[in-house]
Design a protein around this motif. Structure first.
Motif, PDB file in Angstrom:
ATOM      1  N   LYS A  81       0.817  -1.207   0.000  1.00  0.00           N
ATOM      2  CA  LYS A  81       0.000   0.000   0.000  1.00  0.00           C
ATOM      3  C   LYS A  81       0.850   1.257   0.000  1.00  0.00           C
ATOM      4  N   ARG A  82       2.004   1.213   0.658  1.00  0.00           N
ATOM      5  CA  ARG A  82       2.892   2.374   0.664  1.00  0.00           C
ATOM      6  C   ARG A  82       3.975   2.162  -0.387  1.00  0.00           C
ATOM      7  N   GLN A  83       3.741   2.744  -1.540  1.00  0.00           N
ATOM      8  CA  GLN A  83       4.643   2.626  -2.681  1.00  0.00           C
ATOM      9  C   GLN A  83       5.374   3.952  -2.859  1.00  0.00           C
ATOM     10  N   ILE A  84       6.712   3.869  -3.009  1.00  0.00           N
ATOM     11  CA  ILE A  84       7.534   5.062  -3.196  1.00  0.00           C
ATOM     12  C   ILE A  84       8.325   4.898  -4.489  1.00  0.00           C
ATOM     13  N   TYR A  85       8.056   5.763  -5.463  1.00  0.00           N
ATOM     14  CA  TYR A  85       8.748   5.744  -6.747  1.00  0.00           C
ATOM     15  C   TYR A  85       9.854   6.794  -6.703  1.00  0.00           C
ATOM     16  N   ILE A  86      11.052   6.411  -7.108  1.00  0.00           N
ATOM     17  CA  ILE A  86      12.185   7.322  -7.050  1.00  0.00           C
ATOM     18  C   ILE A  86      12.950   7.269  -8.360  1.00  0.00           C
ATOM     19  N   SER A  87      13.657   8.363  -8.672  1.00  0.00           N
ATOM     20  CA  SER A  87      14.517   8.364  -9.849  1.00  0.00           C
ATOM     21  C   SER A  87      15.550   9.470  -9.732  1.00  0.00           C
ATOM     22  N   PHE A  88      16.739   9.197 -10.239  1.00  0.00           N
ATOM     23  CA  PHE A  88      17.788  10.209 -10.352  1.00  0.00           C
ATOM     24  C   PHE A  88      17.825  10.792 -11.762  1.00  0.00           C
ATOM     25  N   HIS A  89      16.948  10.314 -12.624  1.00  0.00           N
ATOM     26  CA  HIS A  89      16.876  10.776 -14.009  1.00  0.00           C
ATOM     27  C   HIS A  89      16.002  12.025 -14.066  1.00  0.00           C
ATOM     28  N   GLY A  90      16.551  13.127 -14.568  1.00  0.00           N
ATOM     29  CA  GLY A  90      15.832  14.401 -14.546  1.00  0.00           C
ATOM     30  C   GLY A  90      14.424  14.353 -15.118  1.00  0.00           C
ATOM     31  N   PRO A  91      14.225  13.854 -16.360  1.00  0.00           N
ATOM     32  CA  PRO A  91      12.885  13.867 -16.944  1.00  0.00           C
ATOM     33  C   PRO A  91      11.906  12.832 -16.376  1.00  0.00           C
TER      34      PRO A  91
ATOM     35  N   MET B 170       1.531   9.625 -13.053  1.00  0.00           N
ATOM     36  CA  MET B 170       1.086   8.295 -12.635  1.00  0.00           C
ATOM     37  C   MET B 170       0.596   8.291 -11.194  1.00  0.00           C
ATOM     38  N   VAL B 171       1.352   8.919 -10.279  1.00  0.00           N
ATOM     39  CA  VAL B 171       0.952   8.848  -8.877  1.00  0.00           C
ATOM     40  C   VAL B 171      -0.335   9.632  -8.634  1.00  0.00           C
TER      41      VAL B 171
ATOM     42  N   THR C 124      -7.735   4.841  -7.137  1.00  0.00           N
ATOM     43  CA  THR C 124      -7.763   3.881  -6.031  1.00  0.00           C
ATOM     44  C   THR C 124      -8.014   4.509  -4.665  1.00  0.00           C
ATOM     45  N   GLY C 125      -7.759   5.797  -4.533  1.00  0.00           N
ATOM     46  CA  GLY C 125      -7.832   6.437  -3.227  1.00  0.00           C
ATOM     47  C   GLY C 125      -6.601   6.205  -2.375  1.00  0.00           C
ATOM     48  N   VAL C 126      -5.588   5.551  -2.913  1.00  0.00           N
ATOM     49  CA  VAL C 126      -4.365   5.242  -2.168  1.00  0.00           C
ATOM     50  C   VAL C 126      -3.273   6.235  -2.572  1.00  0.00           C
ATOM     51  N   PRO C 127      -2.723   6.992  -1.613  1.00  0.00           N
ATOM     52  CA  PRO C 127      -1.654   7.938  -1.948  1.00  0.00           C
ATOM     53  C   PRO C 127      -0.301   7.245  -2.033  1.00  0.00           C
ATOM     54  N   ILE C 128       0.265   7.206  -3.230  1.00  0.00           N
ATOM     55  CA  ILE C 128       1.625   6.712  -3.408  1.00  0.00           C
ATOM     56  C   ILE C 128       2.513   7.915  -3.718  1.00  0.00           C
TER      57      ILE C 128
ATOM     58  N   GLU D 257      -2.947   8.937   4.371  1.00  0.00           N
ATOM     59  CA  GLU D 257      -4.071   8.096   3.941  1.00  0.00           C
ATOM     60  C   GLU D 257      -5.262   8.288   4.882  1.00  0.00           C
ATOM     61  N   ASP D 258      -5.010   8.338   6.177  1.00  0.00           N
ATOM     62  CA  ASP D 258      -6.096   8.581   7.127  1.00  0.00           C
ATOM     63  C   ASP D 258      -6.738   9.941   6.879  1.00  0.00           C
ATOM     64  N   TYR D 259      -5.928  10.944   6.624  1.00  0.00           N
ATOM     65  CA  TYR D 259      -6.434  12.280   6.329  1.00  0.00           C
ATOM     66  C   TYR D 259      -7.306  12.262   5.073  1.00  0.00           C
ATOM     67  N   ASN D 260      -6.812  11.601   4.015  1.00  0.00           N
ATOM     68  CA  ASN D 260      -7.571  11.532   2.769  1.00  0.00           C
ATOM     69  C   ASN D 260      -8.915  10.843   2.965  1.00  0.00           C
ATOM     70  N   ASN D 261      -8.939   9.802   3.787  1.00  0.00           N
ATOM     71  CA  ASN D 261     -10.207   9.098   4.045  1.00  0.00           C
ATOM     72  C   ASN D 261     -11.225  10.014   4.714  1.00  0.00           C
TER      73      ASN D 261
END
Length: 279
Positions: A104-114, A122-123, A130-134, A257-261
């Protein structure tokens, strides 16, 4: 834990992990021309960050995502270019799969500028669906904020690159060379006024004319010089991750997520609230 890299785990190990936590860090990379460094440099930097971040917050890492929008390096014969739209769709499918699996807790990371052009849309769409904050974390921005005392020149960037290969057990993939070490102005520099009108590569379409445009790299004449760079770069990278305070980040994601709910209870017309109801 035997490993935190999900593709290297047994299915039973993943199931055991998910009994007590739900964090996965997804490094989004590229395969593109990169001066005197291997084509997957910015993938490896992102993976090394992800591994240290996962260790700091008891997360897992989903590796193996090197083929996304490269940008101006598409002129390189070794560059693999995927459109922004294709990257968004592919990454979205992965995010939905991970959520179904229990991450449920997904963190997308990148060092690529674009990469922000792929990850940020996407996020946001994922939350509406989905209502899920990633989360998306831009590592180049984070390094500028958190390691200013360490990141003093482009040589530090080169050191981080070599240090990342060391963290991932691939130091010998960095070639010994001085061929790309000459400082030079980018061939596209006359158009910097246009490029600066939006965030990084998102302003206007263009490609580099020369391999050295992305980018001149520091001389690595021998193995001893490579090792010195690796040790210095690993230290900078690990200092930056420590300053990120990953336990705080993942706890904030849970609280958000609790706040969003609560927001959805009083705003049922929100896309995320509506889609939850439909599903």
């Amino acid at each position: 834990m035997r490993t935190r890299i999900l593709p290297k785990m047994l299915n039973s190990e993943v199931e055991e992990y998910l009994q007590h936590n739900d964090i996965i860090i997804v490094p989004v990379g590229t395969v593109e021309m990169h001066g005197g460094f291997p084509l997957d440099s910015e993938t490896v930097i992102s993976e090394a960050y992800a591994l240290r971040m996962a260790e700091a917050c008891d997360g897992l890492v989903l590796t193996g995502l090197p083929y996304f929008y490269a940008g101006a390096t598409a002129s390189g014969r070794g560059t693999v270019q995927v459109s922004v739209r294709q990257g968004i769709d592919y990454l979205s499918a992965i995010a939905h799969s991970l959520l179904r699996q229990g991450f449920k807790r997904q963190i997308y990371i990148s060092f690529h500028g674009p990469a922000h052009m792929t990850c940020s849309p996407m996020v946001r769409d994922f939350f509406d669906e989905t209502g899920v904050p990633i989360l998306y974390m831009d590592l180049s921005q984070q390094l500028g904020k958190l390691a200013k005392d360490l990141f003093t020149s482009m040589d530090c960037f080169h050191a981080i690159t070599v240090g990342a290969y060391q963290i991932m057990g691939r130091l010998e993939d960095i070639p010994l060379t001085t061929a790309y070490a000459e400082p030079m102005q980018q061939s596209c520099a006359p158009f910097n006024d246009l490029f600066g009108l939006a965030y990084q590569s998102a302003a206007i379409g263009y490609c580099f004319a020369k391999q050295s445009d992305h980018m001149p790299t520091t001389a690595i004449p021998d193995a001893a010089a490579r090792q010195r760079l690796a040790d210095a770069g690993q230290s900078i990278l690990e200092k930056a991750v420590a300053d990120m305070d990953m336990p705080h980040v993942v706890e904030q994601m849970r609280k958000l997520e609790d706040y969003n709910n609560e927001v959805e209870k009083t705003h049922p017309w929100m896309p995320s609230a509506y889609n939850k109801k439909e599903n």
